[in-house]
Design a protein around this motif. Structure first.
Motif, PDB file in Angstrom:
ATOM      1  N   ASN A 113       0.827  -1.212   0.000  1.00  0.00           N
ATOM      2  CA  ASN A 113       0.000   0.000   0.000  1.00  0.00           C
ATOM      3  C   ASN A 113       0.856   1.255   0.000  1.00  0.00           C
ATOM      4  O   ASN A 113       0.508   2.250  -0.644  1.00  0.00           O
ATOM      5  CB  ASN A 113      -0.929   0.006   1.210  1.00  0.00           C
ATOM      6  N   GLN A 114       1.972   1.208   0.700  1.00  0.00           N
ATOM      7  CA  GLN A 114       2.864   2.361   0.750  1.00  0.00           C
ATOM      8  C   GLN A 114       3.443   2.662  -0.635  1.00  0.00           C
ATOM      9  O   GLN A 114       3.459   3.812  -1.060  1.00  0.00           O
ATOM     10  CB  GLN A 114       3.988   2.115   1.753  1.00  0.00           C
ATOM     11  N   LYS A 115       3.894   1.633  -1.331  1.00  0.00           N
ATOM     12  CA  LYS A 115       4.446   1.833  -2.668  1.00  0.00           C
ATOM     13  C   LYS A 115       3.386   2.369  -3.630  1.00  0.00           C
ATOM     14  O   LYS A 115       3.643   3.288  -4.407  1.00  0.00           O
ATOM     15  CB  LYS A 115       5.019   0.526  -3.214  1.00  0.00           C
ATOM     16  N   ALA A 116       2.192   1.804  -3.567  1.00  0.00           N
ATOM     17  CA  ALA A 116       1.113   2.250  -4.456  1.00  0.00           C
ATOM     18  C   ALA A 116       0.719   3.689  -4.143  1.00  0.00           C
ATOM     19  O   ALA A 116       0.520   4.507  -5.058  1.00  0.00           O
ATOM     20  CB  ALA A 116      -0.089   1.327  -4.321  1.00  0.00           C
ATOM     21  N   LEU A 117       0.628   4.011  -2.869  1.00  0.00           N
ATOM     22  CA  LEU A 117       0.225   5.361  -2.469  1.00  0.00           C
ATOM     23  C   LEU A 117       1.288   6.389  -2.836  1.00  0.00           C
ATOM     24  O   LEU A 117       0.959   7.507  -3.236  1.00  0.00           O
ATOM     25  CB  LEU A 117      -0.066   5.393  -0.969  1.00  0.00           C
ATOM     26  N   LYS A 118       2.558   6.013  -2.747  1.00  0.00           N
ATOM     27  CA  LYS A 118       3.630   6.929  -3.162  1.00  0.00           C
ATOM     28  C   LYS A 118       3.533   7.228  -4.652  1.00  0.00           C
ATOM     29  O   LYS A 118       3.662   8.379  -5.078  1.00  0.00           O
ATOM     30  CB  LYS A 118       5.007   6.326  -2.859  1.00  0.00           C
ATOM     31  N   THR A 119       3.295   6.196  -5.445  1.00  0.00           N
ATOM     32  CA  THR A 119       3.186   6.380  -6.889  1.00  0.00           C
ATOM     33  C   THR A 119       1.982   7.249  -7.236  1.00  0.00           C
ATOM     34  O   THR A 119       2.094   8.201  -8.019  1.00  0.00           O
ATOM     35  CB  THR A 119       3.064   5.020  -7.594  1.00  0.00           C
ATOM     36  N   VAL A 120       0.855   6.943  -6.648  1.00  0.00           N
ATOM     37  CA  VAL A 120      -0.368   7.707  -6.924  1.00  0.00           C
ATOM     38  C   VAL A 120      -0.202   9.152  -6.470  1.00  0.00           C
ATOM     39  O   VAL A 120      -0.604  10.082  -7.177  1.00  0.00           O
ATOM     40  CB  VAL A 120      -1.581   7.037  -6.245  1.00  0.00           C
ATOM     41  N   ASN A 121       0.405   9.352  -5.300  1.00  0.00           N
ATOM     42  CA  ASN A 121       0.609  10.710  -4.797  1.00  0.00           C
ATOM     43  C   ASN A 121       1.531  11.517  -5.695  1.00  0.00           C
ATOM     44  O   ASN A 121       1.293  12.704  -5.926  1.00  0.00           O
ATOM     45  CB  ASN A 121       1.192  10.672  -3.383  1.00  0.00           C
ATOM     46  N   THR A 122       2.583  10.894  -6.180  1.00  0.00           N
ATOM     47  CA  THR A 122       3.511  11.603  -7.064  1.00  0.00           C
ATOM     48  C   THR A 122       2.817  12.033  -8.346  1.00  0.00           C
ATOM     49  O   THR A 122       2.921  13.198  -8.760  1.00  0.00           O
ATOM     50  CB  THR A 122       4.723  10.704  -7.392  1.00  0.00           C
ATOM     51  N   ILE A 123       2.093  11.118  -8.952  1.00  0.00           N
ATOM     52  CA  ILE A 123       1.371  11.451 -10.182  1.00  0.00           C
ATOM     53  C   ILE A 123       0.317  12.522  -9.919  1.00  0.00           C
ATOM     54  O   ILE A 123       0.180  13.482 -10.681  1.00  0.00           O
ATOM     55  CB  ILE A 123       0.740  10.182 -10.793  1.00  0.00           C
ATOM     56  N   PHE A 124      -0.411  12.380  -8.825  1.00  0.00           N
ATOM     57  CA  PHE A 124      -1.461  13.340  -8.480  1.00  0.00           C
ATOM     58  C   PHE A 124      -0.866  14.719  -8.215  1.00  0.00           C
ATOM     59  O   PHE A 124      -1.438  15.740  -8.635  1.00  0.00           O
ATOM     60  CB  PHE A 124      -2.250  12.840  -7.276  1.00  0.00           C
ATOM     61  N   ALA A 125       0.268  14.782  -7.535  1.00  0.00           N
ATOM     62  CA  ALA A 125       0.905  16.066  -7.239  1.00  0.00           C
ATOM     63  C   ALA A 125       1.365  16.749  -8.526  1.00  0.00           C
ATOM     64  O   ALA A 125       1.219  17.965  -8.674  1.00  0.00           O
ATOM     65  CB  ALA A 125       2.066  15.872  -6.287  1.00  0.00           C
TER      66      ALA A 125
ATOM     67  N   PHE B 171      -3.405  16.078   0.652  1.00  0.00           N
ATOM     68  CA  PHE B 171      -3.029  16.117   2.066  1.00  0.00           C
ATOM     69  C   PHE B 171      -3.488  14.866   2.813  1.00  0.00           C
ATOM     70  O   PHE B 171      -2.776  14.353   3.683  1.00  0.00           O
ATOM     71  CB  PHE B 171      -3.565  17.376   2.741  1.00  0.00           C
ATOM     72  N   LEU B 172      -4.663  14.354   2.480  1.00  0.00           N
ATOM     73  CA  LEU B 172      -5.132  13.117   3.112  1.00  0.00           C
ATOM     74  C   LEU B 172      -4.242  11.935   2.741  1.00  0.00           C
ATOM     75  O   LEU B 172      -3.913  11.099   3.589  1.00  0.00           O
ATOM     76  CB  LEU B 172      -6.581  12.833   2.698  1.00  0.00           C
ATOM     77  N   ASN B 173      -3.842  11.863   1.476  1.00  0.00           N
ATOM     78  CA  ASN B 173      -2.951  10.784   1.052  1.00  0.00           C
ATOM     79  C   ASN B 173      -1.588  10.892   1.709  1.00  0.00           C
ATOM     80  O   ASN B 173      -0.989   9.884   2.090  1.00  0.00           O
ATOM     81  CB  ASN B 173      -2.807  10.777  -0.473  1.00  0.00           C
TER      82      ASN B 173
END
Length: 83
Positions: free
Chosen positions: A17-29, A63-65
């Motif tokens: 979950n951490q790896k997936a959330l990092k990837t999604v957060n980077t793309i989203f940012a 911010f939530l992510n």
């Protein structure tokens, strides 16, 4: 409540979950930054419209992510200290 959810997950699930959330957060940012830049351009060229509020409305999701990533890291750190 978030902390209990993460404490019930296995370490492998947390890492996944951490790896997936990092990837999604980077793309989203990156997309959010592009939206802000594009909005500034549109405001100068055409003026303000209701659509210019969208990047500001999406900012709390980032911010939530980030908060969830921090909680996962805290849980992983606490598990590594136990071992």
């Amino acid at each position: 409540m978030k902390n209990t959810k993460f404490s019930e997950m296995t370490t492998e699930e947390l890492i996944k979950n951490q790896k997936a959330l990092k990837t999604v957060n980077t793309i989203f940012a990156v997309v959010l930054f592009m939206l802000f830049a594009l909005n500034l351009f549109i405001i100068f060229m055409k003026g303000f419209s209701a659509m210019n509020v969208i990047p500001i409305a999406l900012l709390p999701i980032l911010f939530l992510n980030l908060n969830n990533l921090k909680e996962i890291k805290k849980e992983l750190d606490s598990r590594s200290k136990e071992n």
